[in-house]
Design a protein around this motif. Structure first.
Motif, short mmCIF file in Angstrom:
data_model
loop_
_atom_site.label_atom_id
_atom_site.label_comp_id
_atom_site.label_asym_id
_atom_site.label_seq_id
_atom_site.Cartn_x
_atom_site.Cartn_y
_atom_site.Cartn_z
N ARG A 87 -115.93 25.30 89.27
CA ARG A 87 -114.59 25.52 89.82
C ARG A 87 -114.47 24.89 91.20
O ARG A 87 -113.43 24.30 91.54
CB ARG A 87 -114.28 27.01 89.87
CG ARG A 87 -112.82 27.31 90.19
CD ARG A 87 -112.56 28.80 90.19
NE ARG A 87 -111.14 29.08 90.37
CZ ARG A 87 -110.51 29.05 91.56
NH1 ARG A 87 -111.20 28.76 92.64
NH2 ARG A 87 -109.23 29.33 91.64
N LEU A 93 -114.01 21.18 90.76
CA LEU A 93 -112.65 20.84 90.35
C LEU A 93 -111.67 20.91 91.53
O LEU A 93 -110.68 20.19 91.56
CB LEU A 93 -112.18 21.77 89.23
CG LEU A 93 -112.82 21.56 87.86
CD1 LEU A 93 -112.40 22.67 86.91
CD2 LEU A 93 -112.43 20.21 87.29
N GLN A 114 -110.36 16.13 90.82
CA GLN A 114 -109.75 16.51 89.54
C GLN A 114 -109.75 15.34 88.57
O GLN A 114 -109.23 14.27 88.89
CB GLN A 114 -108.33 17.01 89.76
CG GLN A 114 -108.26 18.29 90.55
CD GLN A 114 -106.84 18.70 90.88
OE1 GLN A 114 -105.89 18.11 90.41
NE2 GLN A 114 -106.71 19.73 91.70
N LEU A 154 -108.39 25.10 85.83
CA LEU A 154 -107.40 24.05 86.13
C LEU A 154 -106.04 24.67 86.47
O LEU A 154 -105.36 24.22 87.39
CB LEU A 154 -107.26 23.11 84.93
CG LEU A 154 -108.47 22.24 84.59
CD1 LEU A 154 -108.24 21.51 83.27
CD2 LEU A 154 -108.76 21.24 85.70
N ALA A 182 -103.95 22.02 88.80
CA ALA A 182 -104.43 20.65 88.64
C ALA A 182 -103.53 19.85 87.71
O ALA A 182 -103.01 20.38 86.72
CB ALA A 182 -105.85 20.67 88.09
N THR A 240 -104.20 17.80 85.42
CA THR A 240 -105.22 17.32 84.49
C THR A 240 -104.82 17.65 83.06
O THR A 240 -104.32 18.74 82.79
CB THR A 240 -106.57 17.99 84.80
OG1 THR A 240 -106.99 17.62 86.12
CG2 THR A 240 -107.64 17.57 83.80
N LYS A 275 -106.78 13.02 95.33
CA LYS A 275 -107.57 13.95 94.53
C LYS A 275 -106.99 14.15 93.14
O LYS A 275 -107.67 14.65 92.25
CB LYS A 275 -107.67 15.31 95.26
CG LYS A 275 -108.44 15.25 96.56
CD LYS A 275 -108.52 16.62 97.22
CE LYS A 275 -109.28 16.56 98.53
NZ LYS A 275 -109.35 17.90 99.19
#
Length: 469
Positions: free
Chosen positions: A326, A329, A333, A347, A352, A354, A431
């Motif tokens: 975590r 992440l 990402q 996420l 995120a 993602t 990021k």
């Protein structure tokens, strides 16, 4: 002070033994387990879904506080065995964490009263599901092999590994069967998924053994003393698998002809995608994986080594430190994350940008269709297709849509940005996954400007951007 476990990465060896033994049609499993949660596997909810069928060959003893606190479970085990005994049915008694905690060991009682019933100590408190499956398969051979020397049948292949609760088993199994036939092999057994207990003695008569997974099955593979291959991922590994299998079977020409046909048929979409404009994206794609060993290593090998994508990390589930994951992440990402439900939660907690793709359990995902393989040539096509479709879906966010917005949502007079705030914004955008950085930066900038206007500021500072983040 011991390390705090944030989330469980694998199930216990108890679940592993139940999922292994219950796959055999002539076995009935008695779980020396309490009322409640240990009935769940019989109600098709192991690992949330997986569409496990209702297990008619599974019966818990339904331990209560009485057995656990004082009397022990021997009496209730005897009653359960008496009710379930019938000709042609092999009973296997499996311990649970609760029965192990009170020291229940039924070997002596079974030897005296029910000599045909076998007891399997699941080691639920000390082993994970891969260790449990590995030991369960070995135990089955040691307890039920007929002891006769092997009589190898030329051209035959047996598959070992698919059990209930294994991610994507039906589809990957279908692909492995297809590859075996293409290489010139004749399928003998799929153990235990499509077998009876009586088939275990016949496994050693196969010319070649295929272990579907790297994480378990090797113990049984060694006992069988036959050549062993593993389920392949990607293009090169699958082609090597086909040729090695064909060589072991004495069918090299058949293997070569099959690969030539694969390139013209099954693999053709990969070539088409490689020549198309979307191939320009592949070097920019950043992905991460947290899955069982076969999938973690296989996805990295195909997507990074063969397709040229950037693998930020590839963690094997049983070894993963979820707290460290975590934190990882939070700092970087990936654009795509192949993982479990716990990873999807991380996420979401981090907001995120993602795209999450299920690649392992636990997770609320059903993988019973035969058209979603990860392994083999078909798996390579399916995975690349999913990624390209997701990339096009992400591009949808860049379209200049005429959205309905609330009054005051769009700034009438935009504040100025100071240099420090712009630099901080750019570092934050870096990021995010590459292809979503434009939309992410645009959204972040808009939020910062709205916040500054609400605060009555004419200049956006680093502090304003921090509040938005």
């Amino acid at each position: 002070m011991g390390k705090t476990i944030r989330d469980e990465s694998t199930a216990s060896a108890y679940w592993a033994s139940v999922n292994t033994f219950c796959a055999l049609s002539d076995v009935h499993v008695i779980a020396d387990a309490p009322v409640g949660c240990y009935n769940l596997v019989g109600a098709a909810v192991m690992d949330y879904t997986d569409a496990i069928p209702y297990l008619e060959n599974f019966t818990p003893t339904s331990l209560t506080e009485k057995e656990i606190a004082s009397s022990g479970s021997s009496e209730i085990v005897r009653d359960t065995i008496t009710k379930l005994q019938e000709p042609g049915r092999q009973l296997i008694l499996v311990s649970s964490a609760e029965s192990e905690m009170i020291g229940s060991d039924h070997e002596r009682m079974l030897a005296m009263q029910f000599p045909l019933v076998r007891f399997f100590p699941s080691h639920s408190l000390g082993e994970n599901e891969w260790q449990g499956r590995d030991r369960a398969l070995e135990w089955l051979f040691k307890n039920f092999d007929d002891g006769r020397p092997a009589a190898v049948e030329p051209g035959t292949v047996s598959i070992i590994g698919p059990t209930y609760g294994c991610f994507n088993s039906p589809s990957d199994l279908a692909e492995i069967k297809r590859l075996i036939a293409g290489a010139g092999g004749r399928l003998k057994h799929v153990f235990p998924f499509e077998s009876r207990l009586s088939d275990i003695s016949d496994l050693k008569n196969s010319e070649v053994i295929i272990l579907m997974y790297h994480e378990f099955g090797s113990r049984l593979g060694k006992l069988l003393n036959r050549p062993v291959l593993y389920g392949p991922f990607g293009i090169d590994e699958t082609s090597t698998f086909i040729m090695e299998l064909a060589r072991l079977l004495g069918c090299e020409q058949t293997g070569e002809a099959f690969i030539a046909k694969e390139k013209q048929t099954v693999l053709a979409p990969i070539w088409d995608l490689w020549r198309g404009p979307q191939a320009e994206w592949f070097p920019t794609v950043r992905f991460g994986v947290v899955a069982a060993a076969s999938y973690a290593n296989g996805l990295k090998k195909f997507l990074a080594d063969e397709m040229g994508m950037q693998c930020l990390f590839s963690h094997i589930t049983e070894e993963t430190d979820n707290t460290a994951l975590r934190e990882q992440l939070a700092s970087v990402q990936p654009q795509f994350f192949f993982g479990r439900i716990v990873d999807k939660i991380y996420l979401a907690e981090l907001d995120a940008k993602t795209r999450f793709i299920p690649a392992g359990f636990p997770g609320p995902i059903v993988r019973r269709a035969l058209g979603t393989p990860f392994m083999g040539h078909s798996g390579a096509v399916f995975l690349l297709q999913e990624i390209v479709n997701s990339l096009y879906d992400m591009l949808f966010n860049f379209l200049p849509l005429n959205r309905l917005s609330e009054a005051g949502e769009t700034p009438t007079q935009k504040p100025e940005w100071d240099a420090e705030a712009e630099e901080f914004l750019n570092e934050a955008v870096k990021k995010a996954p590459f292809i979503s950085q434009i939309s992410f930066g645009r959204e972040l900038k808009k939020k910062a400007e709205l916040l500054a206007i609400r605060q009555g500021k004419k200049t956006i500072s680093k502090e304003t951007v921090s509040l938005v983040l």
